[in-house]
Design a protein around this motif. Structure first.
Motif, PDB file in Angstrom:
ATOM      1  N   ILE A 156      34.377  31.012  46.446  1.00 31.58           N
ATOM      2  CA  ILE A 156      35.476  31.595  45.677  1.00 31.58           C
ATOM      3  C   ILE A 156      35.459  30.934  44.314  1.00 31.58           C
ATOM      4  O   ILE A 156      35.436  29.705  44.217  1.00 31.58           O
ATOM      5  N   VAL A 157      35.416  31.733  43.254  1.00 36.92           N
ATOM      6  CA  VAL A 157      35.376  31.145  41.910  1.00 36.92           C
ATOM      7  C   VAL A 157      36.798  30.994  41.379  1.00 36.92           C
ATOM      8  O   VAL A 157      37.665  31.824  41.647  1.00 36.92           O
ATOM      9  N   GLY A 158      37.017  29.905  40.653  1.00 36.16           N
ATOM     10  CA  GLY A 158      38.349  29.660  40.088  1.00 36.16           C
ATOM     11  C   GLY A 158      39.332  29.277  41.174  1.00 36.16           C
ATOM     12  O   GLY A 158      39.018  28.507  42.080  1.00 36.16           O
ATOM     13  N   THR A 159      40.520  29.850  41.095  1.00 36.37           N
ATOM     14  CA  THR A 159      41.613  29.485  42.005  1.00 36.37           C
ATOM     15  C   THR A 159      41.551  30.331  43.270  1.00 36.37           C
ATOM     16  O   THR A 159      41.690  31.543  43.209  1.00 36.37           O
ATOM     17  N   PRO A 160      41.322  29.695  44.441  1.00 38.70           N
ATOM     18  CA  PRO A 160      41.213  30.505  45.663  1.00 38.70           C
ATOM     19  C   PRO A 160      42.575  30.883  46.238  1.00 38.70           C
ATOM     20  O   PRO A 160      43.525  30.100  46.187  1.00 38.70           O
ATOM     21  N   ALA A 161      42.649  32.084  46.786  1.00 30.34           N
ATOM     22  CA  ALA A 161      43.832  32.505  47.544  1.00 30.34           C
ATOM     23  C   ALA A 161      43.666  31.999  48.984  1.00 30.34           C
ATOM     24  O   ALA A 161      42.553  31.980  49.505  1.00 30.34           O
ATOM     25  N   ASN A 162      44.764  31.601  49.596  1.00 21.90           N
ATOM     26  CA  ASN A 162      44.691  31.063  50.965  1.00 21.90           C
ATOM     27  C   ASN A 162      44.074  32.048  51.953  1.00 21.90           C
ATOM     28  O   ASN A 162      43.300  31.662  52.824  1.00 21.90           O
ATOM     29  N   ASP A 163      44.417  33.315  51.808  1.00 26.70           N
ATOM     30  CA  ASP A 163      43.869  34.330  52.714  1.00 26.70           C
ATOM     31  C   ASP A 163      42.348  34.420  52.591  1.00 26.70           C
ATOM     32  O   ASP A 163      41.652  34.687  53.574  1.00 26.70           O
ATOM     33  N   ASP A 164      41.862  34.217  51.375  1.00 24.08           N
ATOM     34  CA  ASP A 164      40.409  34.287  51.162  1.00 24.08           C
ATOM     35  C   ASP A 164      39.719  33.047  51.724  1.00 24.08           C
ATOM     36  O   ASP A 164      38.642  33.141  52.317  1.00 24.08           O
ATOM     37  N   LEU A 165      40.337  31.899  51.550  1.00 18.75           N
ATOM     38  CA  LEU A 165      39.776  30.665  52.120  1.00 18.75           C
ATOM     39  C   LEU A 165      39.664  30.782  53.639  1.00 18.75           C
ATOM     40  O   LEU A 165      38.672  30.389  54.244  1.00 18.75           O
ATOM     41  N   TYR A 178      28.599  42.279  35.457  1.00 18.79           N
ATOM     42  CA  TYR A 178      29.984  41.999  35.855  1.00 18.79           C
ATOM     43  C   TYR A 178      30.248  40.518  35.630  1.00 18.79           C
ATOM     44  O   TYR A 178      29.466  39.662  36.052  1.00 18.79           O
ATOM     45  N   THR A 179      31.343  40.236  34.961  1.00 16.82           N
ATOM     46  CA  THR A 179      31.716  38.852  34.674  1.00 16.82           C
ATOM     47  C   THR A 179      32.752  38.397  35.703  1.00 16.82           C
ATOM     48  O   THR A 179      33.774  39.061  35.889  1.00 16.82           O
ATOM     49  N   LEU A 180      32.450  37.297  36.375  1.00 19.95           N
ATOM     50  CA  LEU A 180      33.324  36.808  37.445  1.00 19.95           C
ATOM     51  C   LEU A 180      34.710  36.431  36.921  1.00 19.95           C
ATOM     52  O   LEU A 180      34.840  35.843  35.846  1.00 19.95           O
ATOM     53  N   ARG A 181      35.723  36.776  37.707  1.00 17.35           N
ATOM     54  CA  ARG A 181      37.116  36.517  37.335  1.00 17.35           C
ATOM     55  C   ARG A 181      37.739  35.486  38.276  1.00 17.35           C
ATOM     56  O   ARG A 181      37.242  35.287  39.400  1.00 17.35           O
ATOM     57  N   ASP A 182      38.842  34.945  37.833  1.00 20.65           N
ATOM     58  CA  ASP A 182      39.541  33.930  38.618  1.00 20.65           C
ATOM     59  C   ASP A 182      39.898  34.471  40.011  1.00 20.65           C
ATOM     60  O   ASP A 182      40.502  35.536  40.124  1.00 20.65           O
ATOM     61  N   GLY A 183      39.492  33.756  41.045  1.00 25.02           N
ATOM     62  CA  GLY A 183      39.837  34.141  42.418  1.00 25.02           C
ATOM     63  C   GLY A 183      38.860  35.099  43.070  1.00 25.02           C
ATOM     64  O   GLY A 183      39.058  35.484  44.231  1.00 25.02           O
ATOM     65  N   ASP A 184      37.800  35.488  42.364  1.00 30.18           N
ATOM     66  CA  ASP A 184      36.813  36.394  42.981  1.00 30.18           C
ATOM     67  C   ASP A 184      36.132  35.724  44.176  1.00 30.18           C
ATOM     68  O   ASP A 184      35.800  34.532  44.139  1.00 30.18           O
ATOM     69  N   VAL A 185      35.904  36.527  45.211  1.00 25.31           N
ATOM     70  CA  VAL A 185      35.143  36.076  46.379  1.00 25.31           C
ATOM     71  C   VAL A 185      33.713  36.584  46.199  1.00 25.31           C
ATOM     72  O   VAL A 185      33.485  37.784  46.100  1.00 25.31           O
ATOM     73  N   LEU A 186      32.764  35.647  46.132  1.00 29.99           N
ATOM     74  CA  LEU A 186      31.372  36.009  45.837  1.00 29.99           C
ATOM     75  C   LEU A 186      30.471  35.645  47.012  1.00 29.99           C
ATOM     76  O   LEU A 186      30.328  34.474  47.362  1.00 29.99           O
ATOM     77  N   SER A 187      29.860  36.673  47.621  1.00 27.98           N
ATOM     78  CA  SER A 187      28.865  36.439  48.673  1.00 27.98           C
ATOM     79  C   SER A 187      27.479  36.496  48.055  1.00 27.98           C
ATOM     80  O   SER A 187      27.158  37.442  47.342  1.00 27.98           O
ATOM     81  N   MET A 188      26.680  35.490  48.358  1.00 32.03           N
ATOM     82  CA  MET A 188      25.325  35.384  47.795  1.00 32.03           C
ATOM     83  C   MET A 188      24.353  35.354  48.962  1.00 32.03           C
ATOM     84  O   MET A 188      24.443  34.471  49.823  1.00 32.03           O
TER      85      MET A 188
END
Ligand code: MG
Ligand code: MG
Length: 255
Positions: A117-126, A89-99
């Motif tokens: 959060i990769v790329g541009t974060p959404a406020n709700d995700d932050l 799976y290739t990460l996309r803009d705004g993906d939330v990634l738990s490691m």
């Protein structure tokens, strides 16, 4: 049974913890839009091999999961929150990634998770990621000799509730040391003043995780990947700590 660790044993877990923290920091730099999850898995495999560490996940076979886990890290994207299997799976803009990474060095284990959060974060995700980090901090703060396990769970749960996130109680934190999962279970919700009395020498992994709008989970057909039942986004933060006479010591503190 809960094994109390000596200061020397805690120091050995600290060595492992610093290694885990270092790898998570490296992955946080590497993970970006266009990066494949398998690249991250292979980075961790290389680092574990180089260090002579042991993966706690490889061949891990609990009651859930279809067959043993064959990766060295859990990578969970968006609505996936726990036990995500690294896959193509290739990460996309705004993906939330738990490691989430647990390894042993010379027989002593540490376990830590971090959500980025990769790329541009959404406020709700932050906001969601921040809630798990604040809950983790509150749980750590409550992990002191003389307090009870319920104080830790209640502190974590209060942060989630303050943010308005529901709390799942099926998966939470745990004791650890010689193995990845030991007693006690540490719920992300509980009653202050109740439960096991905390003592110096206990080592715990605290791991608040929340989904935005549900406390229900579903498993993928692989038997491993756990997602929010309603598809809402999720986040997860985890540290390994030792309870000492002087208070909590974070063994996986970020470099
Ligand atoms: Mg973990
Ligand atoms: Mg854990």
């Amino acid at each position: 049974m809960i094994e109390l660790k000596s200061p020397a044993e805690i120091e050995r877990m600290h060595t492992t913890g610093q290694f885990v923290a270092q790898i998570l920091a490296e992955l946080s730099e590497l993970a970006d839009v266009g990066v494949n999850l398998l690249d991250l898995e292979h980075h961790v495999r290389g680092r574990i091999r180089q260090r002579g560490a042991q993966s706690c996940y490889w061949d891990y076979a609990p009651s859930f999961g279809n067959g043993p886990f064959r990766n060295v890290i859990c990578l969970s994207v968006n609505d996936a929150v726990l036990h995500g299997m690294p896959h193509d799976y290739t990460l996309r803009d705004g993906d939330v990634l738990s490691m989430d990474l647990a390894v042993g060095i010379d027989g002593w284990v540490a376990d830590s998770a971090r959500t980025i959060i990769v790329g541009t974060p959404a406020n709700d995700d932050l906001r969601l990621v921040r809630a798990t980090e604040e809950a983790l901090k509150a749980g750590i703060e409550a992990a002191r000799p003389g307090n009870r396990l319920g104080d830790v769970s209640a502190a974590i749960g209060a942060v989630a509730t303050g943010y308005g996130y529901p709390i799942n109680t099926e998966f939470g934190g745990h004791g650890l040391g010689r193995t990845m999962h030991e007693d006690p279970h540490v719920s992300n919700k509980g009653r202050a003043g109740r439960g096991l009395k905390l003592r110096a020498g206990m080592t715990l992994a605290l791991e608040p995780w929340f989904a935005r709008t549900t406390d229900q989970i579903v498993f993928d057909p692989d038997g491993w990947t756990i997602r929010s039942a309603d598809g809402s986004r999720t986040a997860h933060s985890e540290h390994t700590i030792a309870i000492t006479q002087d208070g909590p010591l974070v063994l996986t503190a970020r470099p």
